[in-house]
Design an enzyme around this catalytic site. Structure first.
Site, PDB file in Angstrom:
ATOM      1  N   SER A  88       0.816  -1.288   0.062  1.00 55.42           N
ATOM      2  CA  SER A  88      -0.028  -0.126   0.048  1.00 55.42           C
ATOM      3  C   SER A  88       1.023   1.275  -0.050  1.00 55.42           C
ATOM      4  O   SER A  88       2.098   1.139   0.226  1.00 55.42           O
ATOM      5  CB  SER A  88      -0.893   0.073   1.448  1.00 55.42           C
ATOM      6  OG  SER A  88      -1.303   1.267   1.479  1.00 55.42           O
ATOM      7  N   TYR A 111      -3.290  -0.531  10.140  1.00 53.24           N
ATOM      8  CA  TYR A 111      -2.998  -0.784   8.704  1.00 53.24           C
ATOM      9  C   TYR A 111      -1.753  -0.360   8.046  1.00 53.24           C
ATOM     10  O   TYR A 111      -0.882  -1.086   7.512  1.00 53.24           O
ATOM     11  CB  TYR A 111      -4.043  -0.046   7.907  1.00 53.24           C
ATOM     12  CG  TYR A 111      -4.120  -0.349   6.364  1.00 53.24           C
ATOM     13  CD1 TYR A 111      -4.847  -1.384   5.901  1.00 53.24           C
ATOM     14  CD2 TYR A 111      -3.589   0.529   5.579  1.00 53.24           C
ATOM     15  CE1 TYR A 111      -5.016  -1.807   4.440  1.00 53.24           C
ATOM     16  CE2 TYR A 111      -3.540   0.316   4.119  1.00 53.24           C
ATOM     17  CZ  TYR A 111      -4.268  -0.684   3.654  1.00 53.24           C
ATOM     18  OH  TYR A 111      -4.409  -0.824   2.244  1.00 53.24           O
TER      19      TYR A 111
HETATM   20  P1  NAP Z   1     -12.021  -5.097  -1.113  1.00 51.61           P
HETATM   21  O1  NAP Z   1     -12.675  -4.812  -2.429  1.00 51.61           O
HETATM   22  O2  NAP Z   1     -12.508  -4.447   0.242  1.00 51.61           O
HETATM   23  O3  NAP Z   1     -11.723  -6.523  -0.939  1.00 51.61           O
HETATM   24  C1  NAP Z   1     -11.252  -7.118   0.110  1.00 51.61           C
HETATM   25  C2  NAP Z   1     -10.743  -8.624  -0.240  1.00 51.61           C
HETATM   26  O4  NAP Z   1     -10.070  -9.124   1.079  1.00 51.61           O
HETATM   27  C3  NAP Z   1     -12.082  -9.304  -0.187  1.00 51.61           C
HETATM   28  O5  NAP Z   1     -11.769 -10.312  -1.201  1.00 51.61           O
HETATM   29  C4  NAP Z   1     -12.209 -10.151   0.967  1.00 51.61           C
HETATM   30  O6  NAP Z   1     -12.746 -11.422   0.771  1.00 51.61           O
HETATM   31  C5  NAP Z   1     -10.844 -10.328   1.639  1.00 51.61           C
HETATM   32  N1  NAP Z   1     -10.624 -10.444   2.965  1.00 51.61           N
HETATM   33  C6  NAP Z   1     -11.213  -9.606   4.024  1.00 51.61           C
HETATM   34  N2  NAP Z   1     -11.239 -10.120   4.932  1.00 51.61           N
HETATM   35  C7  NAP Z   1     -10.805 -11.538   5.004  1.00 51.61           C
HETATM   36  C8  NAP Z   1     -11.029 -12.548   5.770  1.00 51.61           C
HETATM   37  N3  NAP Z   1     -11.055 -12.232   7.255  1.00 51.61           N
HETATM   38  N4  NAP Z   1     -10.510 -13.548   5.420  1.00 51.61           N
HETATM   39  C9  NAP Z   1     -10.160 -13.661   4.017  1.00 51.61           C
HETATM   40  N5  NAP Z   1     -10.356 -12.934   3.257  1.00 51.61           N
HETATM   41  C10 NAP Z   1     -10.673 -11.882   3.491  1.00 51.61           C
HETATM   42  O7  NAP Z   1     -10.418  -4.480  -1.225  1.00 51.61           O
HETATM   43  P2  NAP Z   1      -9.445  -4.078  -2.459  1.00 51.61           P
HETATM   44  O8  NAP Z   1      -9.469  -2.753  -2.575  1.00 51.61           O
HETATM   45  O9  NAP Z   1      -9.570  -4.984  -3.482  1.00 51.61           O
HETATM   46  O10 NAP Z   1      -8.150  -4.430  -1.603  1.00 51.61           O
HETATM   47  C11 NAP Z   1      -7.534  -5.636  -1.772  1.00 51.61           C
HETATM   48  C12 NAP Z   1      -5.853  -5.303  -1.176  1.00 51.61           C
HETATM   49  O11 NAP Z   1      -5.541  -4.082  -1.730  1.00 51.61           O
HETATM   50  C13 NAP Z   1      -5.812  -5.030   0.263  1.00 51.61           C
HETATM   51  O12 NAP Z   1      -4.624  -5.881   0.960  1.00 51.61           O
HETATM   52  C14 NAP Z   1      -5.499  -3.643   0.224  1.00 51.61           C
HETATM   53  O13 NAP Z   1      -5.266  -3.249   1.516  1.00 51.61           O
HETATM   54  C15 NAP Z   1      -4.941  -3.255  -0.805  1.00 51.61           C
HETATM   55  N6  NAP Z   1      -4.989  -1.897  -1.360  1.00 51.61           N
HETATM   56  C16 NAP Z   1      -6.167  -1.529  -1.832  1.00 51.61           C
HETATM   57  C17 NAP Z   1      -6.077  -0.203  -2.332  1.00 51.61           C
HETATM   58  C18 NAP Z   1      -7.431   0.323  -2.849  1.00 51.61           C
HETATM   59  O14 NAP Z   1      -7.200   1.567  -3.008  1.00 51.61           O
HETATM   60  N7  NAP Z   1      -8.412  -0.204  -3.147  1.00 51.61           N
HETATM   61  C19 NAP Z   1      -4.909   0.562  -2.119  1.00 51.61           C
HETATM   62  C20 NAP Z   1      -3.935  -0.053  -1.530  1.00 51.61           C
HETATM   63  C21 NAP Z   1      -3.891  -1.310  -1.195  1.00 51.61           C
HETATM   64  P3  NAP Z   1     -14.383 -11.747   0.626  1.00 51.61           P
HETATM   65  O15 NAP Z   1     -14.817 -10.750  -0.396  1.00 51.61           O
HETATM   66  O16 NAP Z   1     -14.577 -13.170   0.405  1.00 51.61           O
HETATM   67  O17 NAP Z   1     -15.074 -11.090   1.895  1.00 51.61           O
END
Ligand code: NAP
Length: 255
Positions: A147, A160
């Site tokens: 991130s 985080y």
């Molecule tokens: P998201 O749409 O909120 O998706 C989160 C994912 O994590 C979902 O697939 C969810 O699974 C899974 N997850 C959450 N809690 C879990 C648990 N207890 N056990 C197993 N799986 C779990 O988020 P995203 O934006 O795609 O983020 C994905 C990654 O990118 C994360 O590590 C986040 O920190 C990182 N990131 C995102 C951004 C951004 O701007 N979006 C920026 C920097 C980094 P389910 O769907 O099955 O519940």
């Protein structure tokens, strides 16, 4: 081998966590488009991703695990399920993540543990289990989803920031040990990408304007913006890349 052939993943197998939506879904589809079969770790949903992968003619194996609760034994079994089904594991993408906000002085211990478990501890245990398989194959690719808070502190997100900064350190530590085994460990640090994770920020007009005003390219990223870098780090095109944390952020960190 031409440069485009270096990006092919035919016959390879990838384990992607958080596969059901957001960045995990886009990255799993990218790997499948390049030829890989996908084992998808999910907590609550996977069906839409399964449909997309199978429409591409690739296999999809859903594996349920709650990464808030799962320890090393359960996560080792996740990797065993992948190997039982496909006889190999070439690529691991540790993508699942949560972000919980509170001022640091009142930050609840339960939230701290949940964020550290999903974002850092599970990534370590899955990397360990995957590396044991990859060592036997003489080759493997591990991609951690870091991130901007692997570089910055943020506000109201101490767990985080700690987890994502820890993931950056872990990326370098594992690369140092496993590069001689033919295992590449690298990280992608996404900027502000439009997913469920950032829905509240996008909906807040003031925060949204402040964020957009600081991003040189002037737009939110889309999950598809990560596909090219994911494929590069998953394929033999990146064989000399070890321990790097690459930001893909519309220019955010350069300001
Ligand atoms: P998201 O749409 O909120 O998706 C989160 C994912 O994590 C979902 O697939 C969810 O699974 C899974 N997850 C959450 N809690 C879990 C648990 N207890 N056990 C197993 N799986 C779990 O988020 P995203 O934006 O795609 O983020 C994905 C990654 O990118 C994360 O590590 C986040 O920190 C990182 N990131 C995102 C951004 C951004 O701007 N979006 C920026 C920097 C980094 P389910 O769907 O099955 O519940």
């Amino acid at each position: 081998m031409t440069v485009l052939d270096m990006f092919r993943l035919d016959g390879q197998v990838a384990l992607v966590t958080g596969v059901g939506r957001g960045l995990g879904q886009a990255m799993a589809v990218a790997l499948a488009e390049a030829g890989a079969d996908i084992a998808g770790l999910y907590n609550t949903r996977y069906q839409d991703t399964q449909t997309q992968i199978e429409t591409l003619g690739r296999q999809f194996l859903p594996i349920q695990a709650d990464l808030q609760q799962a320890g090393p034994d359960e996560l080792n079994k996740v990797v065993e399920q992948v190997v039982d089904q496909f006889d190999r594991l070439d690529i691991l993408v540790n993508n699942a993540g949560i972000i919980l906000r509170s001022p640091a002085m009142e930050y609840p211990a339960d939230d701290w543990n949940a964020v550290l478990n999903v974002n850092l501890n599970a990534a370590f245990y899955l990397s360990q289990a995957a590396a044991r398989v990859m060592q036997g194959q003489g080759k493997g690719k591990i991609i951690q989803i870091a991130s901007l808070l692997s570089f910055q502190g943020g506000i109201f997100v101490p767990a985080y920031a700690a987890a994502k900064s820890g993931l950056a350190g872990l990326t370098k530590a594992l690369a140092n040990e496993w590069a001689p085994l033919g295992i590449n460990v690298n990280a992608i640090a996404p900027g502000y990408i439009a997913t469920d994770n950032t829905a509240a920020l996008q909906a807040d007009a003031t925060r949204n304007a402040a964020i957009l005003g600081r991003i040189p390219v002037g737009r939110w990223g889309q999950p598809e913006d990560l596909k090219g870098l994911t494929l590069y780090l998953a394929s033999s095109a990146s064989d000399y890349m070890h321990g790097s944390i690459i930001n893909i952020d519309g220019g955010w960190l350069g300001r």
